[in-house]
Write a protein that holds these residues in place. Structure first.
Motif, PDB file in Angstrom:
ATOM      1  N   GLU A  38      52.058  51.578  37.101  1.00 62.05           N
ATOM      2  CA  GLU A  38      51.770  52.985  37.615  1.00 62.05           C
ATOM      3  C   GLU A  38      50.541  53.776  36.996  1.00 62.05           C
ATOM      4  O   GLU A  38      49.954  54.396  37.661  1.00 62.05           O
ATOM      5  CB  GLU A  38      53.090  53.708  37.230  1.00 62.05           C
ATOM      6  N   VAL A  39      50.541  53.395  35.789  1.00 56.82           N
ATOM      7  CA  VAL A  39      49.605  54.058  34.997  1.00 56.82           C
ATOM      8  C   VAL A  39      48.657  53.036  34.292  1.00 56.82           C
ATOM      9  O   VAL A  39      49.275  52.261  33.410  1.00 56.82           O
ATOM     10  CB  VAL A  39      49.899  55.216  33.967  1.00 56.82           C
ATOM     11  N   ALA A  40      47.335  52.891  34.423  1.00 55.80           N
ATOM     12  CA  ALA A  40      46.401  52.149  33.544  1.00 55.80           C
ATOM     13  C   ALA A  40      45.519  52.997  32.828  1.00 55.80           C
ATOM     14  O   ALA A  40      45.110  53.908  33.236  1.00 55.80           O
ATOM     15  CB  ALA A  40      45.755  51.083  34.634  1.00 55.80           C
ATOM     16  N   ILE A  41      45.733  52.379  31.507  1.00 59.90           N
ATOM     17  CA  ILE A  41      44.866  53.394  30.390  1.00 59.90           C
ATOM     18  C   ILE A  41      43.695  52.416  29.834  1.00 59.90           C
ATOM     19  O   ILE A  41      43.997  51.027  29.337  1.00 59.90           O
ATOM     20  CB  ILE A  41      45.629  53.681  29.392  1.00 59.90           C
ATOM     21  N   ARG A 233      48.420  53.342  40.196  1.00 61.84           N
ATOM     22  CA  ARG A 233      48.400  54.844  40.873  1.00 61.84           C
ATOM     23  C   ARG A 233      47.521  55.794  40.187  1.00 61.84           C
ATOM     24  O   ARG A 233      47.053  56.604  40.898  1.00 61.84           O
ATOM     25  CB  ARG A 233      49.872  55.280  40.879  1.00 61.84           C
ATOM     26  N   ARG A 234      47.674  55.932  38.670  1.00 66.17           N
ATOM     27  CA  ARG A 234      46.842  56.858  38.053  1.00 66.17           C
ATOM     28  C   ARG A 234      46.197  55.971  36.991  1.00 66.17           C
ATOM     29  O   ARG A 234      46.547  55.043  36.416  1.00 66.17           O
ATOM     30  CB  ARG A 234      47.640  57.841  37.309  1.00 66.17           C
ATOM     31  N   MET A 235      44.888  56.358  36.550  1.00 65.94           N
ATOM     32  CA  MET A 235      43.994  55.666  35.555  1.00 65.94           C
ATOM     33  C   MET A 235      43.534  56.780  34.592  1.00 65.94           C
ATOM     34  O   MET A 235      43.128  57.865  34.940  1.00 65.94           O
ATOM     35  CB  MET A 235      42.895  55.263  36.290  1.00 65.94           C
ATOM     36  N   ILE A 236      43.524  56.367  33.382  1.00 67.97           N
ATOM     37  CA  ILE A 236      43.068  57.129  32.202  1.00 67.97           C
ATOM     38  C   ILE A 236      41.985  56.336  31.738  1.00 67.97           C
ATOM     39  O   ILE A 236      42.138  55.217  31.218  1.00 67.97           O
ATOM     40  CB  ILE A 236      44.115  57.458  31.348  1.00 67.97           C
ATOM     41  N   ILE A 237      40.774  56.950  31.552  1.00 66.61           N
ATOM     42  CA  ILE A 237      39.502  56.335  30.928  1.00 66.61           C
ATOM     43  C   ILE A 237      39.507  56.928  29.395  1.00 66.61           C
ATOM     44  O   ILE A 237      38.922  57.896  29.232  1.00 66.61           O
ATOM     45  CB  ILE A 237      38.266  56.422  31.692  1.00 66.61           C
ATOM     46  N   ASN A 358      43.225  61.129  41.039  1.00 69.31           N
ATOM     47  CA  ASN A 358      44.081  60.400  40.235  1.00 69.31           C
ATOM     48  C   ASN A 358      43.362  59.559  39.102  1.00 69.31           C
ATOM     49  O   ASN A 358      43.763  58.293  38.782  1.00 69.31           O
ATOM     50  CB  ASN A 358      44.890  59.564  41.249  1.00 69.31           C
ATOM     51  N   ILE A 359      42.297  59.826  38.649  1.00 70.24           N
ATOM     52  CA  ILE A 359      41.601  59.166  37.604  1.00 70.24           C
ATOM     53  C   ILE A 359      41.155  60.262  36.685  1.00 70.24           C
ATOM     54  O   ILE A 359      40.548  61.542  36.975  1.00 70.24           O
ATOM     55  CB  ILE A 359      40.438  58.249  38.154  1.00 70.24           C
ATOM     56  N   TYR A 360      41.485  60.151  35.275  1.00 67.43           N
ATOM     57  CA  TYR A 360      41.338  60.983  34.410  1.00 67.43           C
ATOM     58  C   TYR A 360      40.469  60.585  33.029  1.00 67.43           C
ATOM     59  O   TYR A 360      40.161  59.089  33.010  1.00 67.43           O
ATOM     60  CB  TYR A 360      42.404  61.370  33.829  1.00 67.43           C
ATOM     61  N   VAL A 361      39.673  61.255  32.335  1.00 61.98           N
ATOM     62  CA  VAL A 361      38.842  60.896  31.547  1.00 61.98           C
ATOM     63  C   VAL A 361      39.141  61.739  30.077  1.00 61.98           C
ATOM     64  O   VAL A 361      39.439  62.787  30.203  1.00 61.98           O
ATOM     65  CB  VAL A 361      37.256  61.126  31.925  1.00 61.98           C
TER      66      VAL A 361
END
Length: 514
Positions: A38-41, A233-237, A358-361
């Motif tokens: 669901e969330v990849a970091i 579904r969501r990604m945090i860089i 849906n992509i965050y930094v």
């Protein structure tokens, strides 16, 4: 890594951070298959692992990928001051953004400090946590007015601070300002607990897994160097410096600098508290404990990455300061770190770009990462869950202010352009065969600029010194035995492996003695 000492001064011959040398961290496998989550970091530092812990508590399936070993990057090379006193910053922020936004910046970091304090108490985390007062001091008459202005800003913002005429440590000081009830801790012991809780909740961590590309869309997908895919579904860089930068242009909106630390067993007792001076060169002090014995962490000497060849002199300067103030029984650890600073000095936390919802930094902590990274994790968790967060606008990565952004943008990028041209015009005179053991330099190999290092055993390591990020020419760093980029801060080992981004690809290895 060996604990051999430098023949000149008794410091460890090779850098090793106190935090990494005094904590046992769990190991995790590398990713060897395609996965869906669901969330990849991306990034196993304080931001990524705190966010992973918080999101797993919210019921999300979370996977973290880390290019090396978790917590061995900037998080493992900090001074670990958990404070809202981020240098002389609040008077400047008020002048640029007004009291309201500045108060939000302060409150966000105060909330992060409170979160850490409460979590340590609630979970009884054994991480050497202690409440401490945080000081900025000066012995320069020119800096006193800045401290007066800053404490005036404290009063406007409701910060529990005051102006002092002296400090309780062995330094010369004409004035100081203090914020009470801040904190310090062992960041790796603290985060080890979060990692254990995260994995108990089913969270996945993959080490030695480098993200090199990503695809946007409703289901973003990360590609690793080994060509495995992470769909989500969501990604945090949260890779310290964004590993993917085709839309955000973060490389043009941040500058990178390094600073240095020594862990010293002192001859005189340190009374406690956390200290940093207002003038340059920077001097930072705090205490810690090693096998029941006090150590003092001395830090400072910030400079632009890639602009200094003889970086070992900064360790020597810190050693001289330590000897002058508290005396030295032993120097068991020395290390350095680097951090990006945004144009307006406020971190970028939020949507990676205006079109990627849906992509965050999270990046740009300006060496104050303990509270800023925790705030980033809390903010990004709220954004992913769908909760309103009062700090979202302040940290929005897509903000732009006419002042001071334009002037700094032009200055930073003019410097980068100058470095790019300068590097291409250089013609080194050194030859690989003339290098002594443990010596590195830019050299000429087959008529082209290259980098050579001869190790302690006499083996020669030659690499192409063109940075794999945007083509700037690298410079030798003798204190860390690395090749550093003066344009955007990428760093490579003497064997060519990436140490710090934004570069993702190792340097090309070359052969030949001439």
């Amino acid at each position: 890594m060996t604990r051999e000492l430098d023949q000149m001064n008794g410091m460890p011959q090779f850098p090793e951070a106190y935090w990494l040398g005094t904590a046992e961290l769990p190991a995790f496998p590398s990713l060897n298959e395609d996965i869906d989550t669901e969330v990849a970091i991306v990034g196993g530092g304080m931001t990524g692992l705190t966010a992973a812990y918080l999101l797993a508590k919210e019921g999300f399936k979370v996977a973290v990928i880390e290019a090396g070993k978790i917590l061995t990057g900037t998080t493992g090379h900090t001074t670990a001051k958990v404070t809202t006193q981020h240098g002389i910053i609040y008077d400047e922020l008020i002048s640029h953004f007004g009291e309201e936004k500045t108060r939000l910046y302060y409150q966000a970091n105060h909330d992060a400090l409170t979160f850490i304090k409460n979590l340590v108490n609630e979970k009884q985390i054994q991480c050497d946590f202690s409440e401490e007062d945080s000081y900025i001091y000066t012995n320069s008459s020119q800096e006193i007015q800045k401290l007066i202005n800053e404490v005036t800003a404290y009063k406007k913002l409701g910060i529990n601070g005051e102006y002092l005429n002296e400090v309780p440590i062995e330094v010369e000081a004409k004035a100081a300002i203090v914020i009470r009830n801040q904190a310090q801790f062992h960041p790796l012991k603290y985060l080890k607990h979060l990692v254990e809780e995260f994995t108990k909740m089913g969270g996945q961590i993959y080490e030695n897994t480098t993200a090199v590309d990503m695809e946007e869309g409703d289901q973003p997908r990360i590609t690793t160097r080994d060509n495995h895919k992470v769909s989500c579904r969501r990604m945090i860089i949260a890779s310290h410096y964004p590993f993917y930068d085709t839309k955000g242009f973060y490389f043009s909106r941040m500058s990178i600098s390094r600073s240095y630390c020594l862990a010293v067993k002192p001859e005189k007792e340190f009374p406690g508290g956390m200290f940093i001076n207002a003038e340059t060169p920077t001097r930072s002090l705090r205490s810690a404990e090693m096998n029941g014995e006090q150590v003092i962490i001395f830090g400072g000497h910030e400079h632009q990455t890639g602009k200094e060849i003889n970086t070992h002199r900064y360790y020597e300067a810190l050693e001289a300061f330590a000897r002058q103030t508290y005396g030295i029984k032993e120097i068991p650890y020395r290390w350095s770190a680097q951090d990006p600073t945004t144009l307006d000095k406020i971190p970028f936390v939020g949507h990676y770009s205006p079109t990627t919802k849906n992509i965050y930094v999270a990046t740009g902590y300006r060496k104050w990462g303990m509270t800023n990274s925790t705030n980033a994790a809390l903010l990004l968790t709220d954004m992913i869950v769908g909760r309103k967060n009062p700090y979202q606008e302040v940290f929005d990565p897509n903000r732009f202010h006419a002042d001071p952004d334009v002037k700094k943008f032009l200055t930073v990028n003019a410097r980068v352009a100058a470095e790019l041209v300068k590097g291409k015009l250089e013609s080194p005179s050194a030859q690989p065969e003339n290098l002594k053991n443990d010596e590195g330099a830019t050299v000429m190999v087959n008529g082209k600029r290259a980098g050579a290092y001869r190790d302690e055993d006499g083996q020669l390591h030659i690499v192409d010194t063109t940075c794999t990020h945007m083509g700037c020419e690298l410079e030798w760093n003798n204190g860390e035995r690395s090749w550093d980029c003066p344009c955007h801060g990428s760093r490579f080992s003497y064997e060519g492996e990436v140490l710090d981004g934004p570069a993702e690809t190792p340097l090309k290895k070359l052969s030949g003695e001439a």
